[in-house]
Design an enzyme around this catalytic site. Structure first.
Site, PDB file in Angstrom:
ATOM      1  N   GLY A  12       1.281  -1.164  -0.255  1.00 43.90           N
ATOM      2  CA  GLY A  12      -0.422  -0.035   0.155  1.00 43.90           C
ATOM      3  C   GLY A  12       0.998   1.787   0.369  1.00 43.90           C
ATOM      4  O   GLY A  12       0.142   2.281   0.474  1.00 43.90           O
ATOM      5  N   ASN A  14       1.496   3.698  -2.918  1.00 46.04           N
ATOM      6  CA  ASN A  14       1.173   3.984  -3.638  1.00 46.04           C
ATOM      7  C   ASN A  14      -0.530   4.966  -2.732  1.00 46.04           C
ATOM      8  O   ASN A  14      -0.235   5.585  -2.974  1.00 46.04           O
ATOM      9  CB  ASN A  14       0.279   3.573  -5.026  1.00 46.04           C
ATOM     10  N   ARG A  59     -14.955 -15.438  -8.996  1.00 41.23           N
ATOM     11  CA  ARG A  59     -14.718 -14.095  -9.533  1.00 41.23           C
ATOM     12  C   ARG A  59     -15.828 -13.165  -9.743  1.00 41.23           C
ATOM     13  O   ARG A  59     -15.793 -11.813  -9.142  1.00 41.23           O
ATOM     14  CB  ARG A  59     -14.109 -14.209 -10.623  1.00 41.23           C
ATOM     15  N   ILE A  86      -7.635 -10.161 -11.263  1.00 43.34           N
ATOM     16  CA  ILE A  86      -8.386  -9.812 -12.442  1.00 43.34           C
ATOM     17  C   ILE A  86      -9.602  -8.793 -12.268  1.00 43.34           C
ATOM     18  O   ILE A  86     -10.286 -10.138 -11.965  1.00 43.34           O
ATOM     19  CB  ILE A  86      -7.914 -10.765 -13.492  1.00 43.34           C
ATOM     20  N   HIS A 103       0.253   0.827 -13.114  1.00 44.64           N
ATOM     21  CA  HIS A 103       1.814  -0.298 -13.949  1.00 44.64           C
ATOM     22  C   HIS A 103       2.772  -0.064 -13.456  1.00 44.64           C
ATOM     23  O   HIS A 103       3.452   1.219 -13.632  1.00 44.64           O
ATOM     24  CB  HIS A 103       1.140  -0.754 -14.982  1.00 44.64           C
ATOM     25  N   ASP A 139      -4.337  -4.362 -17.948  1.00 46.78           N
ATOM     26  CA  ASP A 139      -2.896  -3.181 -18.239  1.00 46.78           C
ATOM     27  C   ASP A 139      -2.824  -2.690 -19.128  1.00 46.78           C
ATOM     28  O   ASP A 139      -1.731  -2.761 -19.971  1.00 46.78           O
ATOM     29  CB  ASP A 139      -1.903  -4.309 -18.165  1.00 46.78           C
TER      30      ASP A 139
HETATM   31  C1  GRF Z   1       3.065  -1.167  -7.294  1.00 48.56           C
HETATM   32  O1  GRF Z   1       4.859  -1.363  -7.944  1.00 48.56           O
HETATM   33  C2  GRF Z   1       2.666  -0.891  -8.297  1.00 48.56           C
HETATM   34  O2  GRF Z   1       2.782   0.005  -9.815  1.00 48.56           O
HETATM   35  C3  GRF Z   1       1.698  -2.153  -9.058  1.00 48.56           C
HETATM   36  O3  GRF Z   1       2.132  -2.780  -7.252  1.00 48.56           O
HETATM   37  C4  GRF Z   1       2.350  -2.786  -6.733  1.00 48.56           C
HETATM   38  C5  GRF Z   1       1.735  -2.216  -5.494  1.00 48.56           C
HETATM   39  O4  GRF Z   1       2.980  -1.602  -4.261  1.00 48.56           O
HETATM   40  N1  GRF Z   1       1.067  -2.372  -9.429  1.00 48.56           N
HETATM   41  P1  GRF Z   1       2.199  -0.583  -3.504  1.00 48.56           P
HETATM   42  O5  GRF Z   1       1.435  -1.397  -2.985  1.00 48.56           O
HETATM   43  O6  GRF Z   1       1.466  -0.051  -4.074  1.00 48.56           O
HETATM   44  O7  GRF Z   1       3.273  -0.365  -2.466  1.00 48.56           O
END
Ligand code: GRF
Length: 210
Positions: A12, A14, A59, A86, A103, A139
């Site tokens: 987490g 991001n 799913r 997905i 991504h 993606d």
């Molecule tokens: C990141 O590299 C993002 O681009 C990818 O998964 C990773 C997640 O990292 N989709 P975080 O959980 O945000 O640290």
């Protein structure tokens, strides 16, 4: 006020920068009860929910429960931040134009997993990350912003991942801000940022950093 729901599966980081940027996050939802990011969100007073995909027969059923939970917050935008599931076409269609992902590659190269290892194997000289609208193709989807970094001769998947992640943390808050400010416009398959007339701000290219 506009609001955002963030979906995570793990660390987490991001999500963390989005919260630290002061964005209006209504909730953080994870499919993984053990996702480390949940704790950070809770400490920051953000409501968290867990919808464990393992408790659903398929799913379709998981995606339906996930959408139902997201919709209780009526978000303007759903942000995938390391969400490792997905998503079905029905789910993606339900959030068309208001579902974005980050991504760790310069899409359309290296969709899928292990992007940094694959970038090294291919010997690319430039690597990076992409924020894009989500379509039913994995993606893939209209690109909002990218950051490109050089691949160095002594890079490993881990060093590359670290430098790319630093750039992810720059471009994701920017993309979400643009969306919430109504500055993103989809023209066929291309994203236009209405306040930007050149590409300068949609491509970060920090060069070789110490
Ligand atoms: C990141 O590299 C993002 O681009 C990818 O998964 C990773 C997640 O990292 N989709 P975080 O959980 O945000 O640290």
């Amino acid at each position: 006020m506009k609001s955002v729901v963030i979906l995570i599966s793990g660390r987490g980081s991001n999500m963390q920068v989005l919260l630290e940027a002061g964005l209006p996050v209504a909730a953080v939802i994870s499919n993984n009860p053990a996702a480390e990011g949940l704790m950070f969100a809770q400490v920051h007073g953000i409501p968290t929910r867990v919808i464990d995909h393992r408790t659903f027969p398929d799913r379709k059923a998981f995606d339906a429960a996930l959408a139902e939970t997201i919709d209780t917050y009526q978000p303007d935008l759903v942000v995938l931040a390391g969400f490792m599931r997905i998503l079905s076409e029905a789910f993606v269609n339900h959030y068309q134009g208001r579902l974005i992902n980050i991504h760790p590659s310069l899409l359309p190269t290296f969709p899928g997993l292990d992007t940094h290892t694959r970038a090294l194997q291919e010997g690319v000289k430039i690597h990076g990350c992409t924020v894009h609208f989500v379509t039913s193709q994995l993606d893939h989807g209209p690109i909002i912003i990218q950051a490109a970094i050089p691949v160095l001769t002594d890079d490993t998947p881990a060093t590359l991942a670290e430098r790319v992640l630093t750039q992810e943390h720059r471009i994701y808050p920017q993309a979400v801000q643009w969306f919430l400010q109504g500055q993103l416009r989809l023209v066929e398959n291309r994203v236009e940022i209405t306040t930007i007339s050149n590409s300068q701000d949609v491509l970060y290219s920090p060069g070789i950093e110490p």
